[in-house]
Each structure stands twice: as structure tokens, then as C-alpha cells.
Motif scaffolding. Sequence first.
Motif, PDB file in Angstrom:
ATOM      1  N   UNK A  42       5.706  -6.423  11.199  1.00  0.00           N
ATOM      2  CA  UNK A  42       6.782  -6.278  10.220  1.00  0.00           C
ATOM      3  C   UNK A  42       6.306  -5.473   9.017  1.00  0.00           C
ATOM      4  N   UNK A  43       5.129  -5.797   8.496  1.00  0.00           N
ATOM      5  CA  UNK A  43       4.602  -5.075   7.339  1.00  0.00           C
ATOM      6  C   UNK A  43       4.436  -3.588   7.643  1.00  0.00           C
ATOM      7  N   UNK A  44       3.921  -3.287   8.819  1.00  0.00           N
ATOM      8  CA  UNK A  44       3.711  -1.893   9.212  1.00  0.00           C
ATOM      9  C   UNK A  44       5.042  -1.156   9.332  1.00  0.00           C
ATOM     10  N   UNK A  45       6.045  -1.833   9.881  1.00  0.00           N
ATOM     11  CA  UNK A  45       7.373  -1.215  10.001  1.00  0.00           C
ATOM     12  C   UNK A  45       7.961  -0.924   8.621  1.00  0.00           C
ATOM     13  N   UNK A  46       7.823  -1.875   7.698  1.00  0.00           N
ATOM     14  CA  UNK A  46       8.333  -1.685   6.341  1.00  0.00           C
ATOM     15  C   UNK A  46       7.593  -0.528   5.662  1.00  0.00           C
ATOM     16  N   UNK A  47       6.280  -0.461   5.855  1.00  0.00           N
ATOM     17  CA  UNK A  47       5.496   0.625   5.258  1.00  0.00           C
ATOM     18  C   UNK A  47       6.022   1.978   5.705  1.00  0.00           C
ATOM     19  N   UNK A  48       6.286   2.114   6.999  1.00  0.00           N
ATOM     20  CA  UNK A  48       6.781   3.381   7.543  1.00  0.00           C
ATOM     21  C   UNK A  48       8.154   3.708   6.992  1.00  0.00           C
ATOM     22  N   UNK A  49       9.047   2.728   7.012  1.00  0.00           N
ATOM     23  CA  UNK A  49      10.423   2.968   6.577  1.00  0.00           C
ATOM     24  C   UNK A  49      10.494   3.335   5.099  1.00  0.00           C
ATOM     25  N   UNK A  50       9.711   2.653   4.267  1.00  0.00           N
ATOM     26  CA  UNK A  50       9.741   2.942   2.831  1.00  0.00           C
ATOM     27  C   UNK A  50       9.194   4.331   2.501  1.00  0.00           C
ATOM     28  N   UNK A  51       8.392   4.869   3.417  1.00  0.00           N
ATOM     29  CA  UNK A  51       7.865   6.225   3.223  1.00  0.00           C
ATOM     30  C   UNK A  51       8.763   7.277   3.862  1.00  0.00           C
ATOM     31  N   UNK A  52       9.926   6.848   4.338  1.00  0.00           N
ATOM     32  CA  UNK A  52      10.901   7.792   4.883  1.00  0.00           C
ATOM     33  C   UNK A  52      10.846   7.966   6.378  1.00  0.00           C
ATOM     34  N   UNK A  53      10.021   7.190   7.082  1.00  0.00           N
ATOM     35  CA  UNK A  53       9.916   7.303   8.533  1.00  0.00           C
ATOM     36  C   UNK A  53      10.974   6.479   9.248  1.00  0.00           C
ATOM     37  N   UNK A 267      -5.987  14.913  10.967  1.00  0.00           N
ATOM     38  CA  UNK A 267      -6.576  13.576  10.882  1.00  0.00           C
ATOM     39  C   UNK A 267      -7.015  13.261   9.458  1.00  0.00           C
ATOM     40  N   UNK A 268      -7.600  14.217   8.752  1.00  0.00           N
ATOM     41  CA  UNK A 268      -8.017  13.967   7.372  1.00  0.00           C
ATOM     42  C   UNK A 268      -6.806  13.703   6.470  1.00  0.00           C
ATOM     43  N   UNK A 269      -5.747  14.469   6.643  1.00  0.00           N
ATOM     44  CA  UNK A 269      -4.536  14.243   5.843  1.00  0.00           C
ATOM     45  C   UNK A 269      -3.957  12.857   6.112  1.00  0.00           C
ATOM     46  N   UNK A 270      -3.962  12.437   7.369  1.00  0.00           N
ATOM     47  CA  UNK A 270      -3.446  11.113   7.725  1.00  0.00           C
ATOM     48  C   UNK A 270      -4.284  10.008   7.083  1.00  0.00           C
ATOM     49  N   UNK A 271      -5.598  10.180   7.118  1.00  0.00           N
ATOM     50  CA  UNK A 271      -6.496   9.187   6.544  1.00  0.00           C
ATOM     51  C   UNK A 271      -6.353   9.120   5.023  1.00  0.00           C
ATOM     52  N   UNK A 272      -6.224  10.269   4.388  1.00  0.00           N
ATOM     53  CA  UNK A 272      -6.072  10.297   2.926  1.00  0.00           C
ATOM     54  C   UNK A 272      -4.757   9.656   2.498  1.00  0.00           C
ATOM     55  N   UNK A 273      -3.682   9.931   3.260  1.00  0.00           N
ATOM     56  CA  UNK A 273      -2.391   9.307   2.978  1.00  0.00           C
ATOM     57  C   UNK A 273      -2.496   7.796   3.122  1.00  0.00           C
ATOM     58  N   UNK A 274      -3.053   7.340   4.239  1.00  0.00           N
ATOM     59  CA  UNK A 274      -3.155   5.909   4.518  1.00  0.00           C
ATOM     60  C   UNK A 274      -4.024   5.201   3.480  1.00  0.00           C
ATOM     61  N   UNK A 275      -5.106   5.841   3.072  1.00  0.00           N
ATOM     62  CA  UNK A 275      -6.001   5.279   2.068  1.00  0.00           C
ATOM     63  C   UNK A 275      -5.279   5.080   0.735  1.00  0.00           C
ATOM     64  N   UNK A 276      -4.465   6.058   0.380  1.00  0.00           N
ATOM     65  CA  UNK A 276      -3.725   5.982  -0.885  1.00  0.00           C
ATOM     66  C   UNK A 276      -2.641   4.903  -0.843  1.00  0.00           C
ATOM     67  N   UNK A 295       8.598   7.612  -3.339  1.00  0.00           N
ATOM     68  CA  UNK A 295       8.619   8.109  -4.724  1.00  0.00           C
ATOM     69  C   UNK A 295       7.361   7.709  -5.494  1.00  0.00           C
ATOM     70  N   UNK A 296       6.718   6.612  -5.111  1.00  0.00           N
ATOM     71  CA  UNK A 296       5.513   6.153  -5.797  1.00  0.00           C
ATOM     72  C   UNK A 296       4.288   7.011  -5.461  1.00  0.00           C
ATOM     73  N   UNK A 297       4.390   7.816  -4.430  1.00  0.00           N
ATOM     74  CA  UNK A 297       3.255   8.674  -4.064  1.00  0.00           C
ATOM     75  C   UNK A 297       3.260   9.981  -4.838  1.00  0.00           C
ATOM     76  N   UNK A 298       4.355  10.274  -5.525  1.00  0.00           N
ATOM     77  CA  UNK A 298       4.471  11.551  -6.237  1.00  0.00           C
ATOM     78  C   UNK A 298       4.167  11.395  -7.712  1.00  0.00           C
TER      79      UNK A 298
END
Length: 298
Positions: A42-53, A267-276, A295-298
Motif C-alpha cells: 500500500x505504501x509503495x502504491x501511494x508513493x507512486x501515485x503521489x508522484x504522478x504514476x 539507473x543512477x537517475x532512478x536511484x537518486x530520485x528514490x533516495x530523495x 510538488x515537494x520534489x521541486x
Amino acid sequence: MNDITILGIFVADLSFSGDKIPVSGETILGDNYNIGPGGKGCNQAIAISRLGGKVNFISKIGDDDYGKLAINSLQKNKIDTKNIIISKKHKTGVAGIHVDKNTGKNAITVVRGAPTSLTKEEIDIKIIKQSKIFLTQLEVPLDVTLYCLKIAKEKNLINILNPAPACELSKDFFKFIDYFTPNETEAEFYTGIKIKDKDDAKESAKKLVNMGIKNVIITLGEKGLFYTNGKEEIYINASKVSAIDTTGAGDAFNGSFSLGLSKGKSIRECLELANRVAGLSTTRLGAGDSMPTLSELH
């Protein structure tokens, strides 16, 4: 068609914040609490959806008040609930979480409830087949998890296994996994290597690659993360944040990493995004409720 399908559980998280985590026989006075959505899937699904996925979430809940919380939370976060199986015989899962507000560290007891009865026959495999990425954990019955990993791989999906909670896995699992994402404790479970620093993480990851896993990402909490595919190696320091609750940080990581892959990022972009995203999630109380928005990532 949604790009990502997640198989996992929903539990109602009851989080209690205080100056310390109580030890056996001890009663302490807390200063805050939160009741909200939890469960790794559930947490993972919410994370994706809140980021626009766009994400499919396959799970099972009870026909009770916490089940209503599940449906309301998913709908509020724009997650389709048609793949949520509602059981009249089983309770919705619950997690009791104690959080040390000074360090953000936690102690958690999860009672999974309805998902323990999930069967292969209840899974709508069309949902999986129509996706690009399949993400799962080890909170539903292992035979169901392996079945879905096989279905996904037959259709050439990218399979991501977040091996939590860590448990014994047959060798069959590893040949269907594209990305294996343990934290340092889970990595130690599978390799026997206690991880204290980057070098330990590298040794542990190498052992996992030698077990047949294509890509290994070991999340190291405040020490960052280590990635390898046996050829390339990437180490990234943790984001500098003032953590108050680390519950769900791994889920924020896995969800946003999956989203990055679905968008074709490196892969580096994915890791940097996930880390943030994972770092941001630790700056507020709760699990599903702590997932950052785009919006919190900008």
C-alpha cells in the motif's frame, strides 16, 4: 493500462511517537499518534501515485472498519480499488508502531490479517500482464508471490522484489528477479554479512549477484545506498534531512525507484530520485501518509 502493478498488503498503521521505544514490561507516555494507511504494498502504491504514476494494487482486506479505511485511503490517493479483494471471513491487517521521535527509528509488529489467505486463484493475472513493471514484497503467501513473479516474467515485465520481511526463499525466486532491494538487515539475512559500511555493502551485494540476481540495491538508512549489477557500482549518500519517523522510508524508495524505471530513466537517475523521496518521507509521522508529492520534489 497502468505501468506498474504491485502485489502486497494493506494494514492500518497505529503509530505512537515518544522520547524512546519502550522495552519489555515498560510503560511510557507518548506525545503524538497517527492512524493511517500502511503495509509495504500500500505504501509503495501511494508513493507512486503521489508522484504522478499510474499503479495497480492487488491486495486483500476484511469487511470491517479498517477495510473501509483502506478503500478510503486508496481512493483519496487516486489508486484504483477494483483489484482489492474484500473477505467476509478475515480481518483487515493492523500494525502497531513505536517511534523514537529523537532518532526516527521504530519497532513494528504487523498482523497481516486477510492477506494471509490470499490464493493464486484470486489474482487477476491480466492486470499483471498489461503492465511494464511488477513490484512485490514478502508479506503475502510465498506461493502467490512466486506465481505472480513467473507470470510477470513470462510477459517480459521488469520484476522488483523488496524482500521484506526477510524469509527463506527457494532458488526459484532469484531467477525471476530483475531488481532485489533489501535493506542492510535483510541483506545480512540472505548473505550472512553484517553491514557496517560501504565495503560490507559491496561484499554483500556481490554475494547476492553471485546467487543469480541481476541487479542488487542495498538501502543503508542514514548511510545511503549501494547498487551493483556485477559490473557497474553506484554508491549514493543519504539525503540530509531531520528524520522524525523512518517508517515507510523503504517503501517510498521502492515505489519511486519503480516509477523512475517505468519512465525510462537511467539507473543512477532512478536511484537518486528514490533516495530523495525516501529521505523526504522520514520528515513526517506515519507510513502511507508520509509519502511525498510531486510538488515537494521541486
